[in-house]
Scaffold this motif. Structure first.
Motif, PDB file in Angstrom:
ATOM      1  N   ALA A   1       0.922  -1.279   0.439  1.00 41.50           N
ATOM      2  CA  ALA A   1       0.394   0.164  -0.446  1.00 41.50           C
ATOM      3  C   ALA A   1       0.642   1.072  -0.029  1.00 41.50           C
ATOM      4  N   ILE A   2       2.045   1.475   0.320  1.00 42.45           N
ATOM      5  CA  ILE A   2       3.174   2.131   0.612  1.00 42.45           C
ATOM      6  C   ILE A   2       4.073   2.439  -0.147  1.00 42.45           C
ATOM      7  N   GLY A   3       3.794   1.770  -1.332  1.00 43.48           N
ATOM      8  CA  GLY A   3       4.299   1.344  -2.392  1.00 43.48           C
ATOM      9  C   GLY A   3       5.951   1.595  -1.890  1.00 43.48           C
ATOM     10  N   LEU A   4       6.931   0.333  -1.026  1.00 40.39           N
ATOM     11  CA  LEU A   4       8.178   0.115  -0.443  1.00 40.39           C
ATOM     12  C   LEU A   4       8.298  -1.804  -0.283  1.00 40.39           C
ATOM     13  N   ARG A   5       7.429  -2.650  -0.915  1.00 43.61           N
ATOM     14  CA  ARG A   5       7.578  -3.759  -1.123  1.00 43.61           C
ATOM     15  C   ARG A   5       9.382  -4.389  -1.454  1.00 43.61           C
ATOM     16  N   THR A   6       9.310  -3.281  -2.865  1.00 45.87           N
ATOM     17  CA  THR A   6      10.300  -4.078  -3.693  1.00 45.87           C
ATOM     18  C   THR A   6      12.185  -3.687  -3.004  1.00 45.87           C
ATOM     19  N   LEU A   7      11.743  -2.832  -1.242  1.00 43.17           N
ATOM     20  CA  LEU A   7      12.651  -1.966  -1.051  1.00 43.17           C
ATOM     21  C   LEU A   7      13.785  -3.450  -0.697  1.00 43.17           C
ATOM     22  N   PHE A   8      12.967  -4.582   0.074  1.00 39.62           N
ATOM     23  CA  PHE A   8      13.590  -5.209   1.418  1.00 39.62           C
ATOM     24  C   PHE A   8      13.849  -6.696   0.735  1.00 39.62           C
ATOM     25  N   ALA A   9      15.029  -7.234   0.748  1.00 35.87           N
ATOM     26  CA  ALA A   9      15.377  -8.529   0.771  1.00 35.87           C
ATOM     27  C   ALA A   9      14.840  -9.316   1.539  1.00 35.87           C
ATOM     28  N   VAL A  10      13.988  -8.448   2.838  1.00 40.96           N
ATOM     29  CA  VAL A  10      14.114  -9.607   3.659  1.00 40.96           C
ATOM     30  C   VAL A  10      12.718  -9.864   4.241  1.00 40.96           C
ATOM     31  N   VAL A  11      11.248 -10.006   4.483  1.00 39.72           N
ATOM     32  CA  VAL A  11      10.637  -9.655   5.400  1.00 39.72           C
ATOM     33  C   VAL A  11      10.013 -11.083   6.291  1.00 39.72           C
ATOM     34  N   LEU A  12      10.206 -10.802   7.910  1.00 34.85           N
ATOM     35  CA  LEU A  12       9.793 -11.647   9.054  1.00 34.85           C
ATOM     36  C   LEU A  12       8.795 -10.882   9.470  1.00 34.85           C
ATOM     37  N   THR A  13       7.596 -11.778  10.123  1.00 32.47           N
ATOM     38  CA  THR A  13       6.335 -11.676  10.495  1.00 32.47           C
ATOM     39  C   THR A  13       5.875 -12.366  11.494  1.00 32.47           C
ATOM     40  N   ALA A  14       5.275 -12.266  12.524  1.00 36.06           N
ATOM     41  CA  ALA A  14       4.963 -13.147  13.009  1.00 36.06           C
ATOM     42  C   ALA A  14       4.246 -14.840  13.131  1.00 36.06           C
ATOM     43  N   ASP A  15       4.320 -15.116  12.063  1.00 35.38           N
ATOM     44  CA  ASP A  15       3.894 -16.053  11.229  1.00 35.38           C
ATOM     45  C   ASP A  15       5.170 -16.894  10.788  1.00 35.38           C
ATOM     46  N   ASP A  16       6.631 -16.581  11.500  1.00 35.26           N
ATOM     47  CA  ASP A  16       7.833 -17.394  10.561  1.00 35.26           C
ATOM     48  C   ASP A  16       8.425 -17.936  12.471  1.00 35.26           C
TER      49      ASP A  16
END
Length: 213
Positions: free
Chosen positions: A133-148
């Motif tokens: 939504a904020i147009g930033l997904r491609t900036l980050f090689a790694v995304v970790l969340t509570a689901d990991d």
């Protein structure tokens, strides 16, 4: 001029080789949306929303916050059911997510210069939706969340895993956070912890989400 000055408050010192960002309240102005979902969830049960309690536990997964709520207030809320409803409502509201420009400006500046990750206590679906939504997904090689499946903040595990996936030593990582739990986790991981609240304005008024809906 004032906005430019705010951007200058966030700096990356020499010796830092990787950047790690929280999502809600750090990269994205989504906390009013989360508070709205919390308020609606408690209202459906005829309960007042415990705002100070929620602020105190900002940065922790919804399920953990509800477990702490039951223990502190002597309630027996259905943790799984409440969590599912709250996260679904947040997912619906995230279409209104907006970037927090001082932090986003720094992330964009270091795109392609330093490896970057997002580490969040939110669900993967909601974090991915927010970043899109904020147009930033491609900036980050790694995304970790509570689901990991790793222990949540303030445990250091998520940050240490992010550093490992980025290929950067933990001591060479800088973490940008808006929550005490996240800042503690970063310090426990041996990373440089940067509190963005003085720059982005601290915790929002949850009523702002209601009035703008």
């Amino acid at each position: 001029m004032a906005e430019h000055a705010l951007h200058l408050e966030l700096t990356v010192p020499a010796g830092i080789s990787g950047l790690i960002f929280d999502c809600d309240g750090t990269l994205a102005d989504t906390l009013p949306l989360h508070y709205r979902a919390w308020e609606e969830g408690f209202a459906a049960l005829g309960l007042a929303c415990p705002q100070p309690f929620l602020v105190r536990h900002n940065g922790k997964p919804t399920e953990q916050i509800l477990q702490l709520y039951n223990a502190e207030f002597g309630r027996q809320l259905d943790v799984a059911g409440f969590t599912a409803r709250k996260e679904q409502r947040v997912h619906e509201l995230l279409v209104d997510a907006r970037p927090l420009e001082p932090v986003v400006a720094l992330a964009r500046h270091y795109q392609g210069r330093l490896p970057m990750a997002v580490v969040s206590g939110g669900t993967r679906a909601n974090v991915e939706r927010t970043l899109a939504a904020i147009g930033l997904r491609t900036l980050f090689a790694v995304v970790l969340t509570a689901d990991d499946g790793l222990p949540p903040k303030p445990a250091p595990d998520l940050f240490l895993e992010a550093a490992a996936r980025l290929g950067v030593a933990a001591t060479e990582c800088q973490v940008f956070e808006d929550a005490d739990a996240g800042l503690e986790a970063a310090r426990r991981a041996g990373m440089l912890a940067t509190d963005v609240r003085p720059v982005v304005g601290g915790y929002p008024d949850p009523g702002r989400a209601r009035s703008s809906a």
